[in-house]
Design a protein around this motif. Structure first.
Motif, PDB file in Angstrom:
ATOM      1  N   PHE A  52       0.802  -1.219   0.000  1.00  0.00           N
ATOM      2  CA  PHE A  52       0.000   0.000   0.000  1.00  0.00           C
ATOM      3  C   PHE A  52       0.838   1.274   0.000  1.00  0.00           C
ATOM      4  N   HIS A  53       2.152   1.139  -0.173  1.00  0.00           N
ATOM      5  CA  HIS A  53       3.042   2.296  -0.254  1.00  0.00           C
ATOM      6  C   HIS A  53       2.971   3.172   1.005  1.00  0.00           C
ATOM      7  N   GLY A  61       5.814   7.006   0.049  1.00  0.00           N
ATOM      8  CA  GLY A  61       5.693   5.756  -0.683  1.00  0.00           C
ATOM      9  C   GLY A  61       4.764   5.831  -1.868  1.00  0.00           C
ATOM     10  N   ALA A  62       4.047   6.954  -2.019  1.00  0.00           N
ATOM     11  CA  ALA A  62       3.160   7.116  -3.170  1.00  0.00           C
ATOM     12  C   ALA A  62       3.983   7.273  -4.444  1.00  0.00           C
ATOM     13  N   ILE A 104       9.223  13.550 -14.317  1.00  0.00           N
ATOM     14  CA  ILE A 104       9.718  12.205 -14.017  1.00  0.00           C
ATOM     15  C   ILE A 104       8.766  11.538 -13.041  1.00  0.00           C
ATOM     16  N   MET A 105       8.764  10.208 -13.047  1.00  0.00           N
ATOM     17  CA  MET A 105       7.909   9.431 -12.152  1.00  0.00           C
ATOM     18  C   MET A 105       8.794   8.665 -11.182  1.00  0.00           C
ATOM     19  N   ARG A 106       8.502   8.776  -9.904  1.00  0.00           N
ATOM     20  CA  ARG A 106       9.275   8.113  -8.860  1.00  0.00           C
ATOM     21  C   ARG A 106       8.383   7.840  -7.654  1.00  0.00           C
ATOM     22  N   LYS A 107       8.908   7.080  -6.710  1.00  0.00           N
ATOM     23  CA  LYS A 107       8.267   6.949  -5.407  1.00  0.00           C
ATOM     24  C   LYS A 107       8.701   8.123  -4.527  1.00  0.00           C
ATOM     25  N   TYR A 108       7.793   8.603  -3.737  1.00  0.00           N
ATOM     26  CA  TYR A 108       7.947   9.849  -3.000  1.00  0.00           C
ATOM     27  C   TYR A 108       8.162   9.564  -1.513  1.00  0.00           C
ATOM     28  N   TYR A 109       9.255  10.103  -0.964  1.00  0.00           N
ATOM     29  CA  TYR A 109       9.514   9.988   0.471  1.00  0.00           C
ATOM     30  C   TYR A 109       9.968  11.349   0.992  1.00  0.00           C
ATOM     31  N   ARG A 110       9.145  11.984   1.802  1.00  0.00           N
ATOM     32  CA  ARG A 110       9.432  13.305   2.339  1.00  0.00           C
ATOM     33  C   ARG A 110      10.001  13.198   3.743  1.00  0.00           C
ATOM     34  N   GLY A 111      11.207  13.780   3.944  1.00  0.00           N
ATOM     35  CA  GLY A 111      11.810  13.862   5.266  1.00  0.00           C
ATOM     36  C   GLY A 111      11.620  15.248   5.848  1.00  0.00           C
ATOM     37  N   SER A 112      12.266  15.512   6.982  1.00  0.00           N
ATOM     38  CA  SER A 112      12.106  16.801   7.631  1.00  0.00           C
ATOM     39  C   SER A 112      12.757  17.933   6.858  1.00  0.00           C
ATOM     40  N   SER A 113      13.838  17.628   6.140  1.00  0.00           N
ATOM     41  CA  SER A 113      14.533  18.689   5.414  1.00  0.00           C
ATOM     42  C   SER A 113      14.919  18.303   3.996  1.00  0.00           C
ATOM     43  N   SER A 114      14.433  17.172   3.524  1.00  0.00           N
ATOM     44  CA  SER A 114      14.788  16.744   2.179  1.00  0.00           C
ATOM     45  C   SER A 114      13.683  15.862   1.611  1.00  0.00           C
ATOM     46  N   LEU A 115      13.763  15.681   0.314  1.00  0.00           N
ATOM     47  CA  LEU A 115      12.821  14.826  -0.401  1.00  0.00           C
ATOM     48  C   LEU A 115      13.604  13.761  -1.143  1.00  0.00           C
ATOM     49  N   MET A 116      13.223  12.496  -0.989  1.00  0.00           N
ATOM     50  CA  MET A 116      13.866  11.414  -1.717  1.00  0.00           C
ATOM     51  C   MET A 116      12.902  10.887  -2.763  1.00  0.00           C
TER      52      MET A 116
END
Length: 217
Positions: free
Chosen positions: A54-55, A156-157, A169-181
Motif C-alpha cells: 500500500f506504499h 511511498g506514493a 519524471i515518475m518516482r516513489k515519493y519519500y518526504r523527510g524533515s529537510s529533504s525529499l527522496m
C-alpha cells in the motif's frame, strides 16, 4: 491508535475485505480477524508486506495514531487495469519519463478508457504515457498513468514531479524533515535515489492514482 485500529482504518481506506488483506499479508483470513479483534498482532514480515503493497511506512501500522493523516492510496491490485463498462475516455496529455529525465511531449490524440469512479474522485486528473524503465517493477514502460494534480502524496506514493533542470519524471515519493527522496522501483539496478534538498526547486505535478498496461491498450 493501536495496531488493531490502524489495520481496520487501512482496510476502510482501501475498501478491501479481511480475505483480500490476508492474501496481501500472506496469512489466513482468520489471522486478520484475530488482529482486528485485538487477540493477536501481526508479525513484522506481514506488516512489511502490507506496508510495501500500500506504499506506506511500517510505522503507519505499528505506532499509535499511525494511520492518522494518511490518504487513501490505491493498492497495486486496484491500480492494475480491470475490464469494466463503467469507463470514460480521457485524452493523453503527454509523456512522463521513468528512466532518463527529459521534457514531456505535447498532447496527442490518444484517448484512454479510465474507470468512471476514478474520474469521479479526481475530476481534474489527466493521462500521461510512461517512457523508460526506472519504475518497471511497478509500472512498465508503455503504460498510461492517471495523475491527480491536487492529491496530497503520502510517503511511498508514486508521483510525477518537475524540477528546474528537467520536465517530468515518475518516482516513489519519500518526504523527510529537510529533504525529499525520489526513489526508482526498477528491475534494473542502474538507477539511484534522488535526494532533493530544501534549497532545490521541485514541484509536484501529481500523484498516480491508476494505470493501464500497454498490453491491454
Amino acid at each position: 491508535m493501536s495496531i488493531r485500529q490502524n489495520i481496520i482504518k487501512l482496510r476502510e481506506q482501501q475498501g478491501i475485505t479481511q480475505e483480500e488483506l490476508a492474501k496481501i499479508a500472506g496469512v489466513s483470513r482468520g489471522a486478520v480477524s484475530q488482529w482486528e479483534g485485538g487477540f493477536s498482532e501481526p508479525r513484522m514480515g506481514a506488516i512489511q508486506k502490507i506496508a510495501d503493497h500500500f506504499h506506506i511506512l511500517k510505522s503507519n501500522l505499528i505506532e499509535d495514531n499511525g494511520m492518522n493523516g494518511t490518504t487513501s492510496i490505491p493498492s497495486l491490485h486496484k491500480l492494475t487495469p480491470v475490464a469494466s463498462t463503467a469507463t470514460l475516455p480521457l485524452r493523453t496529455l503527454g509523456k512522463v519519463h521513468a528512466g532518463v529525465m527529459d521534457d514531456t511531449d505535447t498532447a496527442d490524440d490518444t484517448y484512454i478508457q479510465v474507470p468512471a469512479n476514478v474520474l469521479s474522485m479526481y475530476p481534474d486528473a489527466f493521462v500521461l504515457l510512461v517512457e523508460g524503465d526506472c519504475m518497471s517493477h511497478v509500472i512498465p514502460a508503455g503504460s498510461h498513468i492517471v495523475v491527480a494534480p491536487h492529491k496530497e502524496p503520502a510517503n511511498g506514493a508514486i508521483v510525477v514531479v518537475r524540477d528546474e533542470a528537467y520536465e517530468a519524471i515518475m518516482r516513489k515519493y519519500y518526504r523527510g524533515s529537510s529533504s525529499l527522496m525520489l526513489s526508482p522501483d526498477s528491475f534494473s539496478d542502474e538507477y539511484e535515489d534522488m535526494i532533493i534538498t530544501a534549497d532545490e526547486d521541485v514541484s509536484l505535478i501529481g500523484v498516480v492514482v491508476w494505470w493501464q498496461a500497454s498490453h491491454v491498450l
